[in-house]
Design a protein around this motif. Structure first.
Motif, short mmCIF file in Angstrom:
data_model
loop_
_atom_site.label_atom_id
_atom_site.label_comp_id
_atom_site.label_asym_id
_atom_site.label_seq_id
_atom_site.Cartn_x
_atom_site.Cartn_y
_atom_site.Cartn_z
N ARG A 105 0.84 -1.21 0.00
CA ARG A 105 0.00 0.00 0.00
C ARG A 105 0.87 1.26 0.00
O ARG A 105 0.63 2.21 -0.75
N ILE A 106 1.90 1.25 0.83
CA ILE A 106 2.78 2.42 0.95
C ILE A 106 3.54 2.69 -0.35
O ILE A 106 3.56 3.82 -0.85
N TYR A 107 4.17 1.66 -0.90
CA TYR A 107 5.07 1.88 -2.03
C TYR A 107 4.34 2.03 -3.37
O TYR A 107 4.83 2.74 -4.26
N ILE A 108 3.20 1.38 -3.52
CA ILE A 108 2.42 1.60 -4.75
C ILE A 108 1.89 3.03 -4.75
O ILE A 108 1.96 3.75 -5.75
N TRP A 109 1.37 3.47 -3.60
CA TRP A 109 0.86 4.84 -3.51
C TRP A 109 1.98 5.87 -3.58
O TRP A 109 1.80 6.99 -4.08
N LYS A 110 3.16 5.49 -3.12
CA LYS A 110 4.31 6.40 -3.23
C LYS A 110 4.62 6.68 -4.71
O LYS A 110 4.84 7.83 -5.12
N ALA A 111 4.63 5.61 -5.52
CA ALA A 111 4.89 5.76 -6.96
C ALA A 111 3.79 6.56 -7.64
O ALA A 111 4.06 7.42 -8.48
N LEU A 112 2.53 6.29 -7.24
CA LEU A 112 1.41 7.03 -7.83
C LEU A 112 1.44 8.50 -7.42
O LEU A 112 1.11 9.39 -8.22
N LYS A 113 1.84 8.76 -6.19
CA LYS A 113 1.91 10.14 -5.70
C LYS A 113 2.93 10.94 -6.50
O LYS A 113 2.69 12.11 -6.86
N GLU A 114 4.07 10.30 -6.76
CA GLU A 114 5.11 10.98 -7.54
C GLU A 114 4.59 11.40 -8.91
O GLU A 114 4.82 12.52 -9.38
N GLU A 115 3.86 10.48 -9.56
CA GLU A 115 3.31 10.79 -10.88
C GLU A 115 2.17 11.80 -10.79
O GLU A 115 2.02 12.65 -11.67
N ALA A 116 1.37 11.69 -9.73
CA ALA A 116 0.25 12.63 -9.56
C ALA A 116 0.74 14.06 -9.42
O ALA A 116 0.13 15.00 -9.95
N ILE A 117 1.85 14.22 -8.70
CA ILE A 117 2.42 15.56 -8.53
C ILE A 117 2.96 16.08 -9.86
O ILE A 117 2.76 17.25 -10.23
N LYS A 118 3.64 15.21 -10.60
CA LYS A 118 4.18 15.62 -11.91
C LYS A 118 3.07 16.08 -12.85
O LYS A 118 3.21 17.06 -13.57
N LEU A 119 1.96 15.32 -12.84
CA LEU A 119 0.87 15.59 -13.78
C LEU A 119 -0.16 16.57 -13.23
O LEU A 119 -1.09 16.95 -13.96
N ASN A 120 0.02 16.92 -11.95
CA ASN A 120 -0.95 17.82 -11.31
C ASN A 120 -2.37 17.27 -11.48
O ASN A 120 -3.30 17.95 -11.96
N LEU A 121 -2.54 16.01 -11.05
CA LEU A 121 -3.82 15.32 -11.24
C LEU A 121 -4.93 15.95 -10.41
O LEU A 121 -4.69 16.45 -9.30
N SER A 122 -6.13 15.88 -10.93
CA SER A 122 -7.30 16.42 -10.23
C SER A 122 -7.73 15.49 -9.10
O SER A 122 -7.36 14.31 -9.06
N ALA A 123 -8.55 16.02 -8.22
CA ALA A 123 -9.09 15.22 -7.11
C ALA A 123 -9.92 14.06 -7.64
O ALA A 123 -9.94 12.96 -7.05
N ALA A 124 -10.60 14.28 -8.76
CA ALA A 124 -11.43 13.22 -9.34
C ALA A 124 -10.60 12.00 -9.72
O ALA A 124 -10.98 10.86 -9.47
N ILE A 125 -9.42 12.26 -10.31
CA ILE A 125 -8.54 11.16 -10.70
C ILE A 125 -8.02 10.43 -9.46
O ILE A 125 -7.93 9.20 -9.42
N ILE A 126 -7.67 11.20 -8.44
CA ILE A 126 -7.18 10.59 -7.19
C ILE A 126 -8.22 9.66 -6.60
O ILE A 126 -7.91 8.54 -6.18
#
Length: 284
Positions: A105-126
């Motif tokens: 849970r920690i490391y999969i979300w860590k990788a997703l968080k890194e990409e989410a910040i890069k892409l400036n993802l919306s709350a809906a995508i999160i």
């Protein structure tokens, strides 16, 4: 939105080995596995890392196909069944294996968080990510645990069957005479097995006399006594005379207290006395 999920899914798949390695190293560090042990189990470590990577890839595939939830669940079930069997055979405890859940849970979300910040993802995508990742991880834990428990139960049943088979050892002494030493406690299942196996072996060995030695039975209650009486009665129907030996003093006291009637059953103090009586009968 689907394109963003597709991109995130591909990213997870491309980074699966990297994430798996991070999880594995952190897991070993937290478990305080020595360097020597890590080296000695290097081959199995490689296999486990591969299992971890394949598991992580399933989340990436689920993100790439958000509308095919049932397919993702089915693939996760297959992974959980194969891995649950494998981990059980390695001898790893279930509670220890399930500790991996928080690391994934920690490391999969860590990788997703890194990409989410890069892409400036919306709350809906999160929220879409949460609705896909977390239920799938819960599904994995459920199916893995179920498979592990089934494997454990199967192994337990197999061991129990082997124990029951070994717990009714009718030993032939001379032609027509055998001895059955009973050891341990008697429950309903073992009593039923005792009946079946004793009759089977008595017929196979063509016994005329069977010495039932209960010196290894620590407790005799009404249920145990009733089952023993039934075995003796069944043996008499196929022409086998039974002699009971080895009644311990405390067991004898219990039998008297319970008011059990042994008047119609031949009872001897030990095997020597039983053999002596059998010899006299055969000489008559």
């Amino acid at each position: 939105m689907d394109n963003q999920l597709l991109y995130l899914g591909k990213t997870i798949i491309n980074r699966k080995k990297e994430i798996a390695q991070e999880i594995h190293e952190k897991r070993l560090a937290d478990a305080r596995v020595s360097t020597e042990d890590q080296e000695s189990f290097q081959q199995i470590n490689d296999q486990i890392i591969e299992i971890r990577a394949n598991f992580i890839a399933l989340f990436g595939e689920a993100l790439m196909r958000p509308s095919e939830q049932q397919t993702a669940y089915e693939e996760m079930r297959k992974w959980a069944e194969e891995t649950g069997q494998y981990i059980y055979k390695l001898g790893i405890q279930l509670d220890e294996a399930l500790k991996d859940t928080s690391y994934y849970r920690i490391y999969i979300w860590k990788a997703l968080k890194e990409e989410a910040i890069k892409l400036n993802l919306s709350a809906a995508i999160i929220f879409d990510l949460i609705s896909i990742i977390d239920p799938l991880l819960d599904k994995a834990v459920h199916d893995f645990s179920l498979t592990y428990v089934k494997a454990f139960q199967s192994s337990l049943e197999s061991a129990k069957t082997s124990f029951l088979e070994l717990s009714v050892p009718v030993v032939p002494l001379v032609p027509g005479v055998g001895v059955l030493p009973l050891i341990g406690n008697m429950d309903t299942e073992r009593a039923q097995h005792l009946m079946e196996e004793t009759l089977k072996q008595a017929g196979k060995l063509q016994l005329t006399h069977l010495v039932l030695d209960i010196s290894g039975v620590l407790i005799v209650d009404t249920m145990v006594a009733d089952q023993l009486f039934k075995v003796i009665d069944a043996l008499s129907l196929i022409g086998v005379k039974t002699i009971i030996t080895g009644i311990r003093p405390e067991v004898a006291q219990t039998i008297v207290t319970l008011g059990l009637d042994l008047s119609n059953i031949s009872v001897k103090a030990n095997l020597h006395q039983a053999f002596k009586e059998i010899q006299l009968i055969k000489e008559m």
